[in-house]
Scaffold this active site. Structure first.
Site, PDB file in Angstrom:
ATOM      1  N   THR A  83       1.078  -1.466  -0.237  1.00  0.00           N
ATOM      2  CA  THR A  83      -0.077   0.047   0.325  1.00  0.00           C
ATOM      3  C   THR A  83       1.245   1.383  -0.173  1.00  0.00           C
ATOM      4  OG1 THR A  83      -2.200   1.226   1.177  1.00  0.00           O
ATOM      5  CG2 THR A  83      -0.188   0.146   3.016  1.00  0.00           C
ATOM      6  N   CYS A  84       0.032   2.386   0.113  1.00  0.00           N
ATOM      7  CA  CYS A  84       0.896   3.479   0.160  1.00  0.00           C
ATOM      8  C   CYS A  84      -0.034   4.681   0.227  1.00  0.00           C
ATOM      9  CB  CYS A  84       2.339   4.017  -1.453  1.00  0.00           C
ATOM     10  SG  CYS A  84       0.987   3.881  -3.233  1.00  0.00           S
TER      11      CYS A  84
END
Length: 181
Positions: free
Chosen positions: A124-125
């Site tokens: 994720t980011c």
């Protein structure tokens, strides 16, 4: 963005997808070395749901811990707020300019952050781009079941209220770690 483009091609079922390290300079030098003749092709695309996780998937993973969640944002963004239980491997730590660090260095960086390549991983980011760099690095190391939460922090943080771990409520750096909101 090349990593994101490669990820999208893989998500749509393309099997033989590669990224040319070094960017356009390397491509310009390499393009005359191979057979670049095109051909008409009919594409029968099939979406690969295994490599993309939804918000519902991630909320389940937060509860049952069936996979590791790894956040690719720089430390400032991660510290400002992150998905509960997620580990932090800042995407820039895997790069030497426009190229990825050698696999042995990437592996050491993942291990130092507590990532176990023998267990499923969801990258994720802030919005689904930097996570694809980590996804590629982990997949190249042979990590099992590496996927990306496409909505990433932007979607997760918008969907919840009390669950978010905010270290500083007033100066929350949560979108990509680049600014203060």
């Amino acid at each position: 963005w090349a990593h994101r483009a490669a990820f999208v091609f893989k998500a749509w079922g393309f099997k033989d997808v590669h990224i040319l390290e070094g960017g356009i300079q390397e491509w310009t030098g390499a393009k005359d070395k191979g057979n670049n003749t095109g051909s008409d092709t009919v594409l029968n695309l099939e979406f690969n749901h295994k490599i993309i996780k939804t918000l519902a998937d991630v909320k389940t993973i937060v509860q049952d811990k069936s996979a590791q969640i790894v956040d690719a944002r720089p430390a400032g963004g991660y510290q400002g707020g992150h998905i509960p239980g997620s580990l932090n491997v800042p995407m820039p730590s895997l790069m030497n300019g426009a190229t990825m660090k050698p696999a042995s260095e990437c592996k050491a960086i993942f291990e130092a952050a507590g990532v176990d390549c023998s267990k499923p991983i969801v990258m994720t980011c802030g919005g689904g781009v930097m996570a694809t760099v980590l996804q590629l690095a982990a997949a190249e190391q042979g990590c099992c079941e590496v996927s990306v939460f496409d909505g990433s922090w932007a979607e997760y943080s918008a969907s919840i209220d009390d669950e978010i771990r905010l270290n500083k409520l007033i100066s929350c750096k949560f979108i990509w770690g680049f600014g203060v909101l």
